[in-house]
Design an enzyme around this catalytic site. Structure first.
Site, mmCIF file in Angstrom:
data_model
loop_
_atom_site.group_PDB
_atom_site.id
_atom_site.type_symbol
_atom_site.label_atom_id
_atom_site.label_comp_id
_atom_site.label_asym_id
_atom_site.label_seq_id
_atom_site.Cartn_x
_atom_site.Cartn_y
_atom_site.Cartn_z
ATOM 1 N N ASP A 201 0.876 -1.174 0.000
ATOM 2 C CA ASP A 201 0.000 0.000 0.000
ATOM 3 C C ASP A 201 0.914 1.226 0.000
ATOM 4 O O ASP A 201 1.351 1.687 1.035
ATOM 5 C CB ASP A 201 -0.876 -0.033 1.261
ATOM 6 C CG ASP A 201 -1.760 1.194 1.375
ATOM 7 O OD1 ASP A 201 -1.740 2.051 0.472
ATOM 8 O OD2 ASP A 201 -2.480 1.301 2.388
ATOM 9 N N ASP A 347 -17.365 4.248 0.005
ATOM 10 C CA ASP A 347 -16.062 3.939 0.599
ATOM 11 C C ASP A 347 -16.247 3.644 2.102
ATOM 12 O O ASP A 347 -17.389 3.550 2.590
ATOM 13 C CB ASP A 347 -15.112 5.121 0.324
ATOM 14 C CG ASP A 347 -13.645 4.697 0.258
ATOM 15 O OD1 ASP A 347 -13.265 3.803 1.030
ATOM 16 O OD2 ASP A 347 -12.882 5.266 -0.543
ATOM 17 N N ASP A 460 -10.451 -3.406 -0.879
ATOM 18 C CA ASP A 460 -9.308 -2.488 -0.865
ATOM 19 C C ASP A 460 -8.337 -2.994 0.209
ATOM 20 O O ASP A 460 -8.657 -3.915 0.957
ATOM 21 C CB ASP A 460 -9.834 -1.086 -0.532
ATOM 22 C CG ASP A 460 -8.841 0.006 -0.853
ATOM 23 O OD1 ASP A 460 -7.757 -0.289 -1.391
ATOM 24 O OD2 ASP A 460 -9.148 1.181 -0.567
ATOM 25 N N ARG A 519 -7.580 -4.170 -5.156
ATOM 26 C CA ARG A 519 -6.386 -3.355 -5.356
ATOM 27 C C ARG A 519 -5.143 -4.236 -5.449
ATOM 28 O O ARG A 519 -4.258 -3.986 -6.244
ATOM 29 C CB ARG A 519 -6.229 -2.334 -4.226
ATOM 30 C CG ARG A 519 -5.187 -1.268 -4.563
ATOM 31 C CD ARG A 519 -5.201 -0.126 -3.582
ATOM 32 N NE ARG A 519 -4.704 -0.521 -2.279
ATOM 33 C CZ ARG A 519 -4.659 0.284 -1.228
ATOM 34 N NH1 ARG A 519 -5.102 1.537 -1.327
ATOM 35 N NH2 ARG A 519 -4.213 -0.130 -0.061
ATOM 36 N N ASP A 535 -4.059 4.291 -5.588
ATOM 37 C CA ASP A 535 -4.217 5.690 -5.206
ATOM 38 C C ASP A 535 -3.302 6.591 -6.028
ATOM 39 O O ASP A 535 -2.240 7.014 -5.579
ATOM 40 C CB ASP A 535 -3.945 5.842 -3.708
ATOM 41 C CG ASP A 535 -4.931 5.016 -2.890
ATOM 42 O OD1 ASP A 535 -5.962 4.605 -3.459
ATOM 43 O OD2 ASP A 535 -4.673 4.778 -1.704
ATOM 44 N N HIS A 593 -13.046 8.654 -9.061
ATOM 45 C CA HIS A 593 -12.882 8.514 -7.617
ATOM 46 C C HIS A 593 -12.152 9.747 -7.101
ATOM 47 O O HIS A 593 -11.474 10.431 -7.868
ATOM 48 C CB HIS A 593 -12.083 7.228 -7.335
ATOM 49 C CG HIS A 593 -12.017 6.846 -5.886
ATOM 50 N ND1 HIS A 593 -13.011 7.142 -4.981
ATOM 51 C CD2 HIS A 593 -11.066 6.161 -5.180
ATOM 52 C CE1 HIS A 593 -12.669 6.673 -3.792
ATOM 53 N NE2 HIS A 593 -11.490 6.073 -3.887
#
Lengths: 859, 457
Positions: A201, A347, A460, A519, A535, A593
């Site tokens: 991440d 979300d 996610d 993701r 992201d 998004h």
């Protein structure tokens, strides 16, 4: 295909072999021995003149076709295999040299396509060889038994356990794949800074960089004008890929000089793979065409899941839509501004304190009412379900996972806990099939309260993200049953999506296709849904890099890829936002998004002009949905990508090999999005000598094999249809894709210089698995000798549609005197219009059912 | 020729006008009189009349398909008998979603749409009546508030004048008090001097100097050293701390020792004034003897008394001035053409939304209080920010507390007509950007006759 598998003969404990990624154990095929001497064997690889030469000392493996070496393994001698060991108290102890003894301990399996247990060829250790080995003293190096990273420590109970192998690719200058990296399509030589595959991440990732991102597919494609090959390194531990080339750094002039002087050196790319643990298990895919490599890889890991049609439409997301009223007003905003959309997304803030499978009791007090409201508009919703579970004894999901012992354990045997959105969280062990079964059952309508059939799921943070873990992920010495996390790290996200997709299938009794966005991913993730590039940021370079990022994923099987439209972090200018919509409208997964901290950016908030531009981009997407759907049908059947680099269709045109500012959809549409701020024009490369391309907006014809300068305005989305193709559209764009289900088709027939064209039409119910039961329509549309006909490609299939053929546009046509339609034994004349300036013939209202046999004759 | 055409037209209209063209309003009927051909309304194209509503788009302007979804950008007329007629996008015809309350848009879809026009009509009539009542009541209340506003305005003006008078008076008083304080100070000074002269101040002073020197000169060698200063002298602010050598040297005038005469010109002065250093222990300030004098005491008390009364007057004057500028500031705000918004000043309205309580103090500030009690500013009064037609329809509060990694919080307040003044809703569509719906009679605007309920056909 050749599989090379190297494992320890008698390891201290079994080394991890990646399960569940291959759709089946590949069938093996007997190899015939062609010749043999004291240092090696020559084996025939089945049908073609392909052979594999195995040499013992030094060990190397060369795959040949005719006199040409296609690929060599260990030609640089970088094979390494650190065996498992127990820690000794002394600082040094004697072991047999790893490098030399590796050969003694290899076991390899060659496989191509037929089952035959005899094909497995084991090279047992040769005692004579072993006697030669000098015993060398192995030094205990720092980090062998324990490593520290910042404040984290990683205990390694069996010491270092890395594996490595090198591959030489003679004649290759272009290699691709090994996503996920925010980098160019053509992989760069790495020069000491290898591409890293380790699902992480990453906060605000950097571009044009080999750093690891959210997902990992250890598959590389190599291409030159003659052949495409692939390497699939089946290992889920942290992996590094080093790429070097003998032509790297040479200037074009230097290369030309080599050519003129007849330099003997052929270009070559060398690749080295290194994984922290596991075994060497590598599949060499020999092509020879790109399509062959796609099929070969698909035969190993499966094909793209066929998404529901609506999943290919437009998705509206934001972190966060605050409450039900907010959802309702955004929904109404789309209708008010006449912009279609299919999915609105929620979300993490929709939950009760980041407890997934729950709803905030105030802001989303009546989720079914909200979902029914969307259903009335024939729209759908996606709610996030992340894999980190809040440690809270009042939370049912946590209690069940804990009581069933489904959490991942730390090295001391307790439940592993880390920090994520809910605070302290546990991580379910998705590698455990029982855990996955239980997880899937949680999506049942009576378990997931407030869920309905138009609610889908987003996974996610499944790298997994652990805020207080090393590199924001899980400690490598955490334990999944008997296996350390280090061995399977890159598989975690794959399993999360697998279990979630299974849940969505089961809740409908196996009838409905699931839709799950993930993701993190691994090889094989294509079987479970969609992937997005994580992201990103509202910057022009992020818009540009979305193309190579999705192309790289497409090449390794993951077709349903997209980037956050508008950019997640930061705030886009209205120009960037519009350009991003225009680009995203032509990328497979089309979702806007935005980060919580950014101002609202629903499409109508930037003035009427920008609203109109965005509306037009989204409408173009909806009109083209029949073509998208057909491409995904094929992706599901064949494993061929939907979004393609140009070289895949023009493999002999070196001008296309490094191109990643434009791409093909299928083989018939070429898209060159505008990704430069303030652009006045773009230069698109139209490939194919002797081919023609039609601008889809103006129908202007351009010749292939040229760089075409296209002046652009804010409304321009340069898209071209290949001469020789037929593309179906539904031009009656409505509020959502479901509203367009029964609408008629318009066929765009683009003639090539030979005045022929071919295309297809695929129709099914758009959302169930009934296509597997032959409930679909699949037709071939072909134009030749002034006759356009629709022929049944699947006579055994049964499906009826209300859709009919509304209009046929023939681009590059000449004016006929008469047009007749023959269907069901009846002949009638069709009215038509001819636009002489663009040579476009429009046939008015053939009116035939889209599933029927018919021919149209131009006279 | 012209005559001929007219006759033909009449003939057609008589004979086949009865055929209903789907999706058009009465006023458009004239374009669709049945003839051999149909002219697209934009005049761009002539098509056979059978092509009207045949589910294929022929006209650029979509006029040939008013009743189908065939034309992009076309529109369909919902008659909605019993409710309001309106147009919908032609893309909403037969899309499986009921848009017209008379169900006329879904004539060929699987969706069954009930006719809800009469219900909607009733509800709307009730709503409109309710709105009209609210508006009438609101306007009546507004008139009152305007009248009150005018009074309030006058009151505030009077208040300002009063305050200004008070301030003027205070200023005079202030000058008087300043004069009296100067006088008292002078008297005190005189007394002190007289006392010192009368007592042979110099001698006393010398003897005091000597005695002080002796106290400090611990080893009685007639010279003060660094050690002796460190042992016996301390800072007033921090008695406990031992002076550093540098500090001691500084007090000794830069040297490491000093004799009596040097002492008298340096350290003595510091000790006598007593504002930085003092002698440790019970010895006190050197000038203490002077303070025992009764005259001196009286003079000091008088001086103190004057100082404190001056301070009081000064404070009162400052307060008055602050109130004046405060009031002036408030009076410079635009309270509407008739000062109708003036009554909102100094009022606050609150609303609880989920875990937060929002407080709007018009023309002042907006705050958010969490359940645990932390208060965050969502903006201070900025300006009117409504439409050009009615700038008083929105208020903007800006420069609230900054957001993490973002701009400062701000709030947009929309004023709507209602019979009560209250905060109706608060939303945060984007992080730190708040919008509020604030209802008040003063936002009521007289309107021309409300649009009527449809009664066509």
């Amino acid at each position: 295909m050749t599989r090379v598998k190297i494992n320890e003969l008698k390891p201290l404990k079994p080394r991890y072999e990646v399960p569940d990624v291959l759709i089946q154990e590949p069938p093996t095929e007997p190899l015939s021995l062609l010749s043999q001497d004291e240092n090696g064997v020559v084996l025939s690889l089945g049908a073609e003149s392909q052979r594999v030469i195995v040499s013992a000392r030094p060990f190397r493996l060369d795959i040949m076709e005719g006199h040409e070496v296609l690929m060599s393994l260990n030609s640089r001698g970088l094979l390494a295999f650190e065996h498992l060991r127990t820690r000794k108290d002394t600082f040094s102890y004697k072991v047999t040299s790893t490098v030399a003894s590796v050969w003694d301990n290899i076991k390899w399996v060659f496989s191509s396509s037929q089952a035959d247990p005899d094909a497995e060829k084991k090279e047992e250790a040769d005692p004579a060889n072993q006697a030669d080995e000098a015993e060398v003293e192995e030094k205990v190096e720092e980090g062998m038994w324990e490593e520290t990273f910042k404040s984290h420590s990683d205990g390694k109970p069996n010491g270092p356990s890395a594996v490595s192998l090198d591959f030489s690719l003679p004649g290759v200058e272009h290699v691709y794949g090994i996503p996920e990296h925010a980098d160019t399509l053509k992989l760069k030589t790495t020069d000491g800074d290898p591409y890293r595959l380790y699902n992480l991440d990453v906060f605000q990732y950097e571009l044009y960089n080999p750093m690891a991102l959210y997902g990992a597919v250890p598959v590389m494609l190599a291409h030159n004008s003659q052949r495409t090959t692939g390497i699939f390194w089946l290992n889920a531990a942290e992996t590094w890929v080093d790429i070097s080339s003998n032509t790297a750094g040479k200037t074009v002039f230097g290369k030309m000089l080599d050519y003129v002087q007849g330099s003997s050196e052929t270009p070559q790319t060398d690749v080295r793979w290194i994984s922290e643990s596991g075994i060497i298990d590598v599949f060499v895919m020999l092509g020879p065409t790109p399509q062959d490599v796609f099929s070969q890889y698909a035969s190993l890991t499966g094909t793209q899941a066929f998404p529901p049609l609506s999943a290919l439409a437009y998705h509206q997301c934001r972190w966060n839509y605050n409450d039900q009223e907010d959802v309702q007003s955004v929904d109404a905003g789309f209708d008010q501004h006449d912009i279609p959309y299919d999915f609105i997304w929620l979300d993490i803030e929709h939950t009760d304190g980041k407890r997934y499978f729950t709803w905030d009791p105030h802001k989303f007090a009546t989720p079914k009412e909200m979902l029914r409201g969307l259903m009335d508009k024939r729209r759908k919703m996606v709610a996030i379900v992340d894999p980190h579970i809040k440690v809270d004894t009042n939370y049912k999901i946590h209690n069940e996972i804990r009581s069933r012992g489904f959490y991942i354990k730390n090295k001391d045997g307790g439940d592993y806990e880390g920090w994520c959105w809910p605070g302290n969280a546990g991580y379910p062990d998705f590698t455990n099939p029982e855990m996955r079964t239980w997880w899937a059952s949680m999506f049942a309508y009576d378990q997931y309260e407030g869920s309905m059939e138009n609610l889908y799921t987003w996974n996610d943070m499944n790298e997994p993200s652990v805020f207080n873990g090393p590199e924001v992920t899980m400690h490598k010495d955490a334990v999944h049953g008997a296996v350390e996390h280090r061995d399977l790290h890159n598989l975690y996200g794959f399993y999360v999506q697998m279990a979630t997709a299974e849940g969505l299938i089961q809740r409908s009794g196996g009838v409905e296709r699931p839709f799950v966005l993930t993701r993190a991913f691994f090889a094989g993730s294509q079987r479970y849904g969609a992937v997005w590039t994580g992201d990103n940021a509202a910057e022009w370079d992020h818009l540009k890099v979305s193309i190579p990022m999705c192309l790289s994923l497409s090449l390794v099987g993951i077709s349903l890829c997209g980037a956050d439209v508008g950019g997640f972090f930061k705030t886009p200018s209205s120009e960037l936002l519009v350009r991003w919509y225009q680009t995203g409208a032509y990328q497979p997964f089309f979702r806007a998004h935005a980060h919580l901290d950014t101002p609202r950016r629903e499409p109508w908030l930037f003035g009427p002009e920008n609203t109109a531009l965005i509306r037009e981009a989204v409408r173009q997407r909806y009109a083209l949905l029949p073509y998208w759907y057909q491409l995904f049908y094929h992706a599901q059947r064949t494993g061929h990508p939907v979004m393609r680099p140009l070289w895949v269709e023009y493999p002999q045109d070196p001008a296309t090999f490094a191109m990643d500012d434009q791409f093909l959809l299928g083989k018939d549409l070429l898209v060159h999005p505008v990704t430069e701020e303030g652009a006045r024009g773009v230069t698109a490369y139209l490939p194919g000598k002797g081919e023609v391309w039609f601008d889809v907006h103006t129908f202007q014809k351009h010749n292939g094999a040229q760089n075409l300068y296209i002046p652009v305005t804010m409304s321009s989305i340069p898209v071209f249809q290949r001469g020789g193709s037929i593309i179906p559209r539904k031009v009656r764009v409505r509020r959502s894709s479901a509203c367009m289900e029964h609408d008629p088709y318009t066929l765009y027939v683009a003639l090539n210089p030979q005045r022929t064209a071919e295309g297809e039409l695929y129709i099914d119910d758009g959302h169930t698995f009934n296509f597997n039961k032959k409930e679909f329509i699949h037709r071939r549309l072909s134009f030749a000798n002034s006759i356009l006909s629709s022929i049944n490609l699947a006579p055994e299939a049964q499906f009826s549609t209300q859709s009919w053929i509304e209009r046929i546009l023939i681009l590059g046509a000449s004016k006929p005197s008469k047009v007749t339609l023959l269907t069901d034994g009846q002949e009638r004349q069709l009215e038509f219009e001819f636009d002489a300036s663009m040579s476009v013939l429009t046939l008015r209202k053939p009116g035939v059912n889209a599933g029927a046999d018919w021919t149209v004759t131009l006279q | 020729m012209r005559c001929h055409i007219v006759i033909a037209a009449v003939f057609w209209s008589v004979c086949v006008d009865s055929r209903k063209i789907r999706g058009i309003s009465l006023s458009y009927k004239r374009f669709y009189r049945e003839r051999k051909s149909f002219l697209c309304i934009d005049g761009s194209k002539m098509i056979p009349f059978e092509h009207v509503n045949d589910d294929y788009c022929d006209c650029e302007d979509g006029s040939d398909e008013p009743g189908t979804a065939a034309c992009p950008g076309g529109r369909f007329y919902c008659t909605n008998l019993g409710f309001r007629p309106h147009y919908i996008q032609s893309s909403r015809v037969n899309d499986g979603i009921c848009d017209c309350c008379d169900a006329s848009d879904e004539y060929n879809s699987h969706t069954h749409c009930p006719n809800s026009c009469s219900n909607l009509g009733q509800r709307e009539r009730a709503d409109v009546q309710g709105q009209m009542r609210t508006l009438d009541e609101g306007l009546r209340l507004k008139q009152q508030l305007i009248e009150e506003g005018v009074l309030l305005w006058r009151e505030k003006q009077a208040q300002l004048r009063d305050l200004q008078q008070v301030a003027e008076d205070l200023q005079i008083k202030l000058e008087e008090h300043r004069r009296r304080k100067r006088e008292a100070d002078r008297l005190k000074e005189q007394t002190l001097k007289a006392l010192e002269t009368a007592n042979g101040g110099l001698r006393r002073q010398n003897s005091t100097v000597t005695s002080m020197f002796q106290i400090l000169d611990s080893n009685k060698d007639g010279s003060l050293t660094v050690d002796e200063v460190q042992a016996n002298v301390a800072f007033i602010q921090d008695e406990e701390r031992v002076l550093s050598e540098e500090e001691a040297v500084a007090l000794l005038g830069g040297g490491h020792q000093m004799d009596l005469s040097m002492f008298q010109h340096t350290l003595w002065n510091s000790l006598r004034t007593g504002d930085s250093v003092k002698i440790k222990g019970p010895h006190g300030a050197p000038g203490s003897l002077v303070e025992d004098d009764p005259n001196m005491k009286a003079a000091e008390r008088a001086a103190q008394r004057e100082a404190s009364s001056l301070k009081k007057v000064e404070e009162a004057y400052e307060t008055a001035n602050m109130e004046i500028s405060d009031l002036r500031m408030k009076l410079t705000i635009d309270y509407g053409t008739d000062w109708e918004f003036l009554f909102l000043n100094s009022q606050c309205y609150q609303l609880k939304v989920y875990e937060y309580t929002y407080v709007l103090c018009p023309f002042n500030q907006v705050t958010q209080k969490s359940a645990v009690g932390t208060e965050v500013s969502l903006g201070k009064w900025g300006m009117w920010a409504g439409t050009p037609e009615n700038q008083y329809s929105q208020m903007r509060y800006e420069s609230g507390e900054p957001c993490w990694q973002g701009p400062t919080r701000n709030t947009m307040v929309t004023l709507t007509c209602g019979t009560e003044t209250a905060l109706r809703s608060v939303k945060e569509p984007s992080k730190c950007q708040y919008i509020m719906d604030f209802q008040t009679p003063v936002a009521c605007q007289p309107v021309l006759k409300q649009r009527g309920i449809h009664s066509e056909l």
